[in-house]
Design a protein around this motif. Structure first.
Motif: not given
Length: 238
Positions: A138, A142, A146-148, A150, A190
């Protein structure tokens, strides 16, 4: 597209879990007061998984299935399921009972404002090796896209079916569904979900195999995002 829920469940050698999952899942779906379907994708199972699925279809018209001749992997199973979804909202989950169907209503509370709600296994019931492998994966993902997110590996997801059907799914890209949905304009949230210990069967993946495949796929996804065409139309008459 008709309002309702399409639940896509990939299956590979999970014969002891299917009936239990169906019982939990159908109870939750009936409480939602909208039409639904459960689509099992038998990914070339060599045990009695297909027979268990067929038994359910003979008793419940909401259960459908697709069976592959051989094992093709989770991306292929999901892609096939997505193509056959008939309802406006698609829900995905694993067939190993580690995802909890009782979490689905909680995810749906955020659907609408968000076109994808991704489960986050905040307290994972996996061994130390899988936990560390997931954290590293993960982190690296990221850094690249850069999808942030978790926990992109959590299979419990709620998504807009129309957007999902526009995504080109290739082998391995199921791990990047959040960023691929974002590329279609989806807002993604999320939400922590329950993660249960596996009761029957064994895990089908290992960290080393995931690492090599994941890095290659990450490069491909990065290329796709960088070269995506976003039209800014001034006016039209079409």
């Amino acid at each position: 597209m008709q309002e309702g829920y399409s639940v896509v469940v990939p299956v590979f050698n999970e014969e002891r879990n299917i009936a239990l999952l169906y019982k939990e899942l159908s109870t939750v779906l009936k409480s939602l007061d909208l039409p639904y379907e459960i689509i099992f994708i038998d990914d070339g199972s060599t045990d009695n998984s297909l027979q268990e699925i067929k038994s359910l279809t003979s008793k419940d018209v909401s259960v459908r299935y697709i069976s592959f001749k051989k094992n093709l992997g989770q991306s292929a199973a999901l892609k096939s399921g997505f193509q056959h979804c008939r309802y406006s909202v698609t829900i995905t989950m694993d067939s190993d009972l580690q995802n909890d169907p009782a979490d689905i209503p909680g995810l749906l509370q955020f659907y609408g404002e968000y076109q994808m709600v991704n489960g986050w296994r905040k307290n994972r019931r996996d061994n130390f090796s899988k936990k560390i492998g997931s954290k590293i994966g993960n982190l690296v993902r990221n850094l690249f896209v850069h999808d942030n997110i978790k926990d992109t590996g959590c299979s419990l997801k709620v998504m807009d079916t129309a957007m999902l059907k526009r995504i080109k799914i290739y082998k391995g890209l199921h791990r990047f569904l959040p960023v691929l949905m974002m590329s279609e304009g989806a807002k993604v949230k999320e939400v922590p979900v329950n993660h249960r210990q596996r009761m029957h069967g064994t895990s089908k993946y290992n960290n080393l195999g995931r690492a090599f495949a994941g890095l290659y796929d990450l490069i491909c996804v990065r290329w796709m995002i960088k070269h995506q065409i976003n039209e800014e139309i001034k006016e039209k008459n079409v």
